[in-house]
Design a protein around this motif. Structure first.
Motif, short mmCIF file in Angstrom:
data_model
loop_
_atom_site.label_atom_id
_atom_site.label_comp_id
_atom_site.label_asym_id
_atom_site.label_seq_id
_atom_site.Cartn_x
_atom_site.Cartn_y
_atom_site.Cartn_z
N UNK A 32 24.02 -57.51 20.53
CA UNK A 32 24.51 -57.42 19.15
C UNK A 32 23.47 -57.93 18.15
N UNK A 33 23.49 -57.34 16.99
CA UNK A 33 22.69 -57.85 15.88
C UNK A 33 23.50 -58.97 15.24
N UNK A 34 22.87 -60.08 14.93
CA UNK A 34 23.56 -61.21 14.33
C UNK A 34 23.23 -61.27 12.85
N UNK A 35 24.27 -61.28 12.03
CA UNK A 35 24.12 -61.34 10.58
C UNK A 35 24.92 -62.56 10.09
N UNK A 36 24.28 -63.38 9.27
CA UNK A 36 24.92 -64.58 8.75
C UNK A 36 25.49 -64.27 7.37
N UNK A 37 26.78 -64.59 7.21
CA UNK A 37 27.46 -64.36 5.93
C UNK A 37 28.15 -65.65 5.51
N UNK A 38 28.31 -65.88 4.20
CA UNK A 38 28.90 -67.14 3.74
C UNK A 38 30.42 -67.19 3.84
N UNK A 39 31.10 -66.03 3.89
CA UNK A 39 32.56 -66.04 3.88
C UNK A 39 33.09 -64.76 4.51
N UNK A 40 34.36 -64.78 4.92
CA UNK A 40 34.99 -63.61 5.54
C UNK A 40 35.06 -62.43 4.57
N UNK A 41 35.26 -62.70 3.31
CA UNK A 41 35.31 -61.63 2.33
C UNK A 41 33.99 -60.88 2.24
N UNK A 42 32.90 -61.61 2.30
CA UNK A 42 31.58 -60.99 2.29
C UNK A 42 31.39 -60.18 3.57
N UNK A 43 31.88 -60.70 4.68
CA UNK A 43 31.79 -59.97 5.94
C UNK A 43 32.51 -58.63 5.86
N UNK A 44 33.72 -58.62 5.31
CA UNK A 44 34.47 -57.37 5.18
C UNK A 44 33.77 -56.40 4.24
N UNK A 45 33.29 -56.91 3.12
CA UNK A 45 32.59 -56.04 2.17
C UNK A 45 31.34 -55.45 2.80
N UNK A 46 30.58 -56.30 3.48
CA UNK A 46 29.33 -55.86 4.09
C UNK A 46 29.59 -54.85 5.21
N UNK A 47 30.63 -55.07 5.99
CA UNK A 47 30.99 -54.13 7.05
C UNK A 47 31.30 -52.76 6.46
N UNK A 48 32.03 -52.75 5.36
CA UNK A 48 32.35 -51.47 4.72
C UNK A 48 31.10 -50.81 4.16
N UNK A 49 30.24 -51.58 3.55
CA UNK A 49 28.99 -51.02 3.00
C UNK A 49 28.11 -50.45 4.11
N UNK A 50 27.99 -51.20 5.20
CA UNK A 50 27.15 -50.74 6.30
C UNK A 50 27.72 -49.50 6.98
N UNK A 51 29.04 -49.40 7.03
CA UNK A 51 29.65 -48.23 7.68
C UNK A 51 29.38 -46.94 6.90
N UNK A 52 29.02 -47.05 5.63
CA UNK A 52 28.66 -45.86 4.86
C UNK A 52 27.25 -45.38 5.21
N UNK A 53 26.44 -46.24 5.80
CA UNK A 53 25.05 -45.89 6.10
C UNK A 53 24.76 -45.73 7.58
N UNK A 54 25.35 -46.61 8.41
CA UNK A 54 25.02 -46.62 9.83
C UNK A 54 25.81 -45.54 10.58
N UNK A 55 25.11 -44.67 11.27
CA UNK A 55 25.76 -43.63 12.05
C UNK A 55 26.39 -42.52 11.23
N UNK A 56 26.17 -42.51 9.96
CA UNK A 56 26.78 -41.49 9.10
C UNK A 56 26.00 -40.18 9.22
N UNK A 57 26.70 -39.11 9.53
CA UNK A 57 26.07 -37.79 9.59
C UNK A 57 26.22 -37.04 8.28
N UNK A 58 27.43 -37.05 7.76
CA UNK A 58 27.72 -36.33 6.52
C UNK A 58 28.52 -37.24 5.61
#
Length: 148
Positions: A32-58
């Motif tokens: 796993x890639x380890x990413x340090x975040x200050x709070x759970x809210x940032x984790x959720x936001x970042x997960x959503x942002x990354x899901x728009x870029x990682x593995x996205x075909x269309x």
């Protein structure tokens, strides 16, 4: 394991830089890639942002997987090898907290907690409420860990 420290004034640009780094497959696909975040809210936001870029075909059909988000405290305990010894971790604090709850339900200060757990109720409703002990203690342990 490489350590990359990024800082900036705009979280959206930092998320884009992180997505560019994570888009390159690691040598070990199961590590796993380890990413340090200050709070759970940032984790959720970042997960959503990354899901728009990682593995996205269309468009925005990607997924954020293989990323482990840690708090700074969790990273320190992981690096020092004290992650199993920390008494403030929720899984460690749960059992003493359950014991404290059980011995304190008749105390005046624990009246609301006793009512929530159905301490003086008989019948099905009391048994149902008593079944909340573990989940209430786990929630409180998580909150105490968050305060630390």
């Amino acid at each position: 394991m490489a350590l990359h420290v990024h800082r900036g004034t705009r979280a959206d640009l930092l998320a884009e830089d992180l997505a560019a780094i994570l888009a390159v497959p690691p040598h070990d696909p199961f590590a796993p890639e380890i990413v340090i975040v200050p709070a759970r809210g940032v984790e959720r936001w970042l997960t959503q942002r990354l899901s728009h870029r990682l593995g996205a075909l269309h468009g925005d059909d990607g997924v954020c997987a293989g990323v482990q988000f840690l708090s700074p405290n969790s990273l320190v305990t992981l690096l020092l090898g004290t992650d199993r010894d920390d008494p403030w971790l929720p899984d460690q604090l749960l059992w003493p907290l359950l014991s404290t709850i059980d011995t304190s339900l008749d105390e005046e200060w624990a009246h609301s907690l006793a009512a929530h757990l159905g301490h003086h109720q008989d019948g099905a409703a009391g048994r149902l409420r008593a079944g909340r002990r573990y989940s209430v203690a786990r929630r409180l342990a998580g909150l105490f860990h968050g305060y630390a």
